[in-house]
Scaffold this motif. Sequence first.
Motif, PDB file in Angstrom:
ATOM      1  N   GLN A 190       0.825  -1.207   0.000  1.00 58.17           N
ATOM      2  CA  GLN A 190       0.000   0.000   0.000  1.00 58.17           C
ATOM      3  C   GLN A 190       0.860   1.259   0.000  1.00 58.17           C
ATOM      4  O   GLN A 190       0.611   2.200  -0.764  1.00 58.17           O
ATOM      5  CB  GLN A 190      -0.928  -0.010   1.209  1.00 58.17           C
ATOM      6  CG  GLN A 190      -1.945   1.120   1.219  1.00 58.17           C
ATOM      7  CD  GLN A 190      -2.905   1.003   2.382  1.00 58.17           C
ATOM      8  OE1 GLN A 190      -2.508   1.061   3.544  1.00 58.17           O
ATOM      9  NE2 GLN A 190      -4.180   0.821   2.079  1.00 58.17           N
ATOM     10  N   ALA A 191       1.887   1.290   0.849  1.00 59.20           N
ATOM     11  CA  ALA A 191       2.735   2.481   0.937  1.00 59.20           C
ATOM     12  C   ALA A 191       3.482   2.745  -0.365  1.00 59.20           C
ATOM     13  O   ALA A 191       3.780   3.897  -0.694  1.00 59.20           O
ATOM     14  CB  ALA A 191       3.727   2.330   2.091  1.00 59.20           C
ATOM     15  N   SER A 192       3.777   1.699  -1.112  1.00 54.06           N
ATOM     16  CA  SER A 192       4.489   1.860  -2.381  1.00 54.06           C
ATOM     17  C   SER A 192       3.549   2.175  -3.536  1.00 54.06           C
ATOM     18  O   SER A 192       4.004   2.453  -4.653  1.00 54.06           O
ATOM     19  CB  SER A 192       5.274   0.590  -2.703  1.00 54.06           C
ATOM     20  OG  SER A 192       4.401  -0.522  -2.842  1.00 54.06           O
ATOM     21  N   GLY A 193       2.239   2.101  -3.291  1.00 52.76           N
ATOM     22  CA  GLY A 193       1.265   2.445  -4.315  1.00 52.76           C
ATOM     23  C   GLY A 193       0.986   1.362  -5.331  1.00 52.76           C
ATOM     24  O   GLY A 193       0.482   1.645  -6.420  1.00 52.76           O
ATOM     25  N   VAL A 194       1.262   0.083  -4.988  1.00 57.49           N
ATOM     26  CA  VAL A 194       1.110  -0.986  -5.979  1.00 57.49           C
ATOM     27  C   VAL A 194       0.086  -2.044  -5.582  1.00 57.49           C
ATOM     28  O   VAL A 194      -0.115  -3.016  -6.315  1.00 57.49           O
ATOM     29  CB  VAL A 194       2.468  -1.676  -6.256  1.00 57.49           C
ATOM     30  CG1 VAL A 194       3.516  -0.657  -6.675  1.00 57.49           C
ATOM     31  CG2 VAL A 194       2.951  -2.474  -5.044  1.00 57.49           C
ATOM     32  N   LEU A 195      -0.585  -1.889  -4.439  1.00 55.26           N
ATOM     33  CA  LEU A 195      -1.438  -2.950  -3.906  1.00 55.26           C
ATOM     34  C   LEU A 195      -2.450  -3.459  -4.923  1.00 55.26           C
ATOM     35  O   LEU A 195      -2.630  -4.671  -5.085  1.00 55.26           O
ATOM     36  CB  LEU A 195      -2.157  -2.457  -2.648  1.00 55.26           C
ATOM     37  CG  LEU A 195      -3.119  -3.450  -1.982  1.00 55.26           C
ATOM     38  CD1 LEU A 195      -2.381  -4.698  -1.523  1.00 55.26           C
ATOM     39  CD2 LEU A 195      -3.828  -2.787  -0.794  1.00 55.26           C
ATOM     40  N   SER A 196      -3.110  -2.567  -5.616  1.00 48.19           N
ATOM     41  CA  SER A 196      -4.156  -2.980  -6.561  1.00 48.19           C
ATOM     42  C   SER A 196      -3.607  -3.294  -7.947  1.00 48.19           C
ATOM     43  O   SER A 196      -4.377  -3.624  -8.852  1.00 48.19           O
ATOM     44  CB  SER A 196      -5.214  -1.876  -6.677  1.00 48.19           C
ATOM     45  OG  SER A 196      -4.643  -0.698  -7.225  1.00 48.19           O
ATOM     46  N   LYS A 197      -2.272  -3.213  -8.108  1.00 46.47           N
ATOM     47  CA  LYS A 197      -1.681  -3.372  -9.438  1.00 46.47           C
ATOM     48  C   LYS A 197      -0.675  -4.518  -9.505  1.00 46.47           C
ATOM     49  O   LYS A 197       0.146  -4.578 -10.420  1.00 46.47           O
ATOM     50  CB  LYS A 197      -1.022  -2.058  -9.853  1.00 46.47           C
ATOM     51  CG  LYS A 197      -2.016  -0.896  -9.919  1.00 46.47           C
ATOM     52  CD  LYS A 197      -1.341   0.420 -10.224  1.00 46.47           C
ATOM     53  CE  LYS A 197      -2.355   1.562 -10.224  1.00 46.47           C
ATOM     54  NZ  LYS A 197      -1.711   2.875 -10.485  1.00 46.47           N
ATOM     55  N   VAL A 198      -0.740  -5.428  -8.529  1.00 52.83           N
ATOM     56  CA  VAL A 198       0.150  -6.590  -8.539  1.00 52.83           C
ATOM     57  C   VAL A 198      -0.209  -7.484  -9.719  1.00 52.83           C
ATOM     58  O   VAL A 198      -1.378  -7.787  -9.960  1.00 52.83           O
ATOM     59  CB  VAL A 198       0.031  -7.365  -7.212  1.00 52.83           C
ATOM     60  CG1 VAL A 198       0.815  -8.668  -7.272  1.00 52.83           C
ATOM     61  CG2 VAL A 198       0.509  -6.497  -6.051  1.00 52.83           C
ATOM     62  N   LYS A 199       0.804  -7.937 -10.444  1.00 52.64           N
ATOM     63  CA  LYS A 199       0.575  -8.746 -11.647  1.00 52.64           C
ATOM     64  C   LYS A 199       0.462 -10.233 -11.325  1.00 52.64           C
ATOM     65  O   LYS A 199      -0.294 -10.964 -11.967  1.00 52.64           O
ATOM     66  CB  LYS A 199       1.711  -8.515 -12.641  1.00 52.64           C
ATOM     67  CG  LYS A 199       1.424  -8.983 -14.065  1.00 52.64           C
ATOM     68  CD  LYS A 199       2.544  -8.570 -15.000  1.00 52.64           C
ATOM     69  CE  LYS A 199       2.232  -8.900 -16.454  1.00 52.64           C
ATOM     70  NZ  LYS A 199       1.225  -7.969 -17.020  1.00 52.64           N
TER      71      LYS A 199
END
Length: 677
Positions: free
Chosen positions: A459-468
């Motif tokens: 979440q802090a890195s801004g990728v939670l919803s964009k994991v491949k």
Amino acid sequence: MPRSAPTVLTTIFAAIAVLGTSPASADVQAAGCDAAAAGYTTALQLNLPTSANWLNTTPPYSLNNTAAIGSNFDRVGYCLELNGPKGVQWVWTAMAPFTSDARRLGLQTATGQIFRQQVGDLEVASNVAGVTTGTGQTGYVEMWPNQYSGSASGQVPNASASAYDADDSPTTVLGHGSFQIHQIGATKPSTVPAKPVLSINRFTESASDVLALGIGTNTTGAPDWTLTDNAATYTQRKLTVYARPSLVKLTEMPQDLKLIPRDSENGANPVVAGEVTAAGVDQVELRVTGHGETQTFTAPASAPFRFTPRILAGLWDYTFELKAVGPAIDRVVAKRTGIVSGDVYVVQGQSNAEAAKRTGAANVEESPYLRSFGSSNAESAISGADRVWHYATGDVTQQSGSAGQWAIRMGRRIVDTYGVPVALFNGSHGGKPVSFFQRNDTTPNDLTTNYGRLRSRLQASGVLSKVKGVLWYQGEAESDNASVHISGFTSLLADWRTEMSAAKYFVYQVRTSPCNNTTTVNLREAQRKLGDTHNVTLLSTTGLSGHDGCHYAYADGYREMGDHAFAVLARDLYGGPSAGVAPPNPASVTKSGTTLTVKLRSTDPLTVDSGVGADFRLVGSTVTVTSVVYQADGSLRLTLSGTPTGATALVYQGHLKAGPWITNATGAGLLAFSLPI
């Protein structure tokens, strides 16, 4: 490790004291610091005593302007002045800020106050021989109240893996303290040696233990002056902290080394936003350089600004430079380097997902285009303090950037084959059951839970919803209890899918459950069925001979595991080849006289090693498998030692340690199974 744990526990409960203040002497004349600090505000000043214990208390600063400064600064500076056996010594160093809170610029003395990261645009001036002076360097800070070991995270090129130097590791035990700034190479690999600029150590231990101080590299002990206990040899010891007042308040800008998930058009639009806060600025200018081009954007100072430059995914990185410009002003107010766009993967599970170095190194797989964020450390104070991007590393675990050996190999294959940067988030923890990995539904980011530590990083890195993709290797700890494992994984998978909805899920069938036992197959058969019942993709661990009964060597183990994972990801997510990729998976077993036929789900050709029949057994019959032959129709023909009277099921249990095996073209082995006849 500095200081033993029992002594530290005594220290924690001891009365905090400060002893041995500096004797009266002429102030060190550090004209170099005075000149370099022009335009800065003095934030803190501290006359260092010979001994101190400031654990969980604020040091006795003689000057403290941090409340007034707040977050209004865009650069920080430090001056350490010493007068001792070698006469007057001083060093000035300034850098891009590693915090937005001026109260965190001094010695870190409270629980959870940890900075351990790269810093940009380092400037150094000094009268001490061996200190590399100049501007535009890269730095690394190690600041904490904890004890620490010489074990390296692997983030600092050319640092020792075991000596106290520019890459040490804070432990969970408080009570020693490090305040160190180092000069390092900007990228990995690098030819630039890692060298200390300034060091102040041992300020949160016993009030009777002597501080360890130094400028530059110590040549007669630990390079970073750890355990030199030399403060009493100086007649003056002064630290001054500076902050440069900012002209612009930033609300959003990518961090150094950040990977931004790429979109459907193979790129991303990172945001740079904020507002001008100082008079005399007419406009702000953003310059983005990378991939052989420069993009320039401007906005007037009269209103908040928001820039969304376009960056493309590929084996290049971008530099973002923001300037404030006016009639008498032309200042770089923020600069970020190493920004890329690419794909994000999560690795989770037990020790074979951690994939620590056991026999053979994987560091050859590391790449400037393999990144990670935060730390997988199980201690919440250490993990929670790490909120920056790092290079991904393969051989160490529970560290900033730790990815594991097979994950680093998998990522490197993606980078080299498809020219796409990759971020690897490894949240694994060895020896834990599936219950350990569950979410606290009330507080999903609970740092006392494994799920919360991993989720908070994503979440802090801004990728939670964009994991491949998510890759899961766990089950040894359940000791063949299939129902407990499947129930726990089902719950975990449901939570993942609500939060990482774009991801595809990959599940390893474990090699053994428990370790050193291949005769138990209930849990592995349940895992094999997950491909049908849970819409996940199966990965195999048979076919790997570098196995010690529980873990794997790099060669013929984690390396090949990474290759197999890459082949499956390439097929499913990058349009790669499909032939010979899926691990051999049985569909049914039929009998005819003294022969069994195992029908496979694919017609991919298989290699059958001599002697593999010993790893099959029949349930309800004492006959054995004497030979195994692959047939071109996509089946295995098993010849038996006799008629299988009473046999109800066929079990393939795999092999403990080295083969023989049944493998496909990529080397993936036949999945363990138990099927009715």
